[in-house]
Design a protein around this motif. Sequence first.
Motif, PDB file in Angstrom:
ATOM      1  N   SER A   5     -25.271  76.013 -35.583  1.00  0.00           N
ATOM      2  CA  SER A   5     -26.342  75.055 -35.850  1.00  0.00           C
ATOM      3  C   SER A   5     -27.613  75.450 -35.108  1.00  0.00           C
ATOM      4  O   SER A   5     -27.571  75.896 -33.978  1.00  0.00           O
ATOM      5  N   GLN A 219     -26.344  71.487 -43.702  1.00  0.00           N
ATOM      6  CA  GLN A 219     -26.876  71.120 -42.394  1.00  0.00           C
ATOM      7  C   GLN A 219     -28.040  70.136 -42.540  1.00  0.00           C
ATOM      8  O   GLN A 219     -28.140  69.157 -41.791  1.00  0.00           O
ATOM      9  N   THR A 238     -21.552  71.489 -37.798  1.00  0.00           N
ATOM     10  CA  THR A 238     -21.336  72.926 -38.015  1.00  0.00           C
ATOM     11  C   THR A 238     -20.016  73.171 -38.720  1.00  0.00           C
ATOM     12  O   THR A 238     -19.937  73.967 -39.669  1.00  0.00           O
TER      13      THR A 238
END
Length: 337
Positions: A5, A219, A238
């Motif tokens: 991430s 995301q 993630t």
Amino acid sequence: MAPQSRGKNETATPTPAKEGTTSIKGFVGGLASGLTKVAVGQPFDIIKTRLQCSPVGTYRGPLDCLGQIAKREGLLSLYKGSSPPAVGWAFADSVLMGSLHTYRLTLSRWYGYGEGTGKRLPTQLHALAGLGAGVTNSLVMTPIETLKSKLQMQTQRTTIHIPGRGRVETVKREFSGPIDCIMQTVRQQGVLGLWKTLPITMIFRANFAVMFGGYDFFQRQFEKLKGTKYELGSGISTFLSGGLAAEFFWLAALPADTVKNRMMADSLYNPRYPTIRIAFLSVWNEKGPNASTIRRMQSFYKGCSVALLRAFPTNAAALFAFETAMHLMGAEKTTTK
């Protein structure tokens, strides 16, 4: 495996201060990731390859394939062909992620994104970087996957009862191991024989556009949950983004994977699929000349359930192994596949 991430205004992993040391640590982390992929994913992979490349009617489905392998060859044979990816995956991952990082930085400079600009690299450019990384990575993965496929498709020395014939035959292995497989391939086709399937491998791995574009997309969707009761931690975000992106990757890539594996597992001495066109048509016509388009497409998705079951836990476990190794070495976290 899904990338780590990133912050809102970051396009890729920051360049570490000690490039050489971090590169070595990244290689070790990649080795941990690669070995974990093999340990978790190899049994699924051999079943998928058998379903894709065996004659019609050999197996009734994934469970029947598993049962036949266990009965005739032993459970350890589920790790047949695992040494090539185990040895090569760390280097392959470093090529994939290194090239992905380079392409992201290049696209950021070209289009004016990145740190200091207040703008984030858009999803479509993440996908373009993934496409480039996948094609680049094909140069490394083609010989590794060729050896893996050939070793996975051969039957261990065993005894088999032949129905209706009342006798037992012994089936001998074509290759004694990876080195013998390399030697026979080079002897029969030359060194470039290890890269014979490079074009179809590039087509298959170009689908990393879906993987890395999908990761960024998911995301962003999870980031929209911040401040709500459904907000997710960075680790869970993630994990889910990487797993979901891997599922979509296989849905897009499986037809090319089926054609690729048929060519890779083909006989060195009596090849049936010397070209992409012939291999493609062998799958397309598998259900017969009068089959509908839907039934023809089903042939390209043999082993789909196995691939989808494999994708989530394999990528999640490999990501965990990579991050754990990097943490224990005190290295800065980087992106990973």
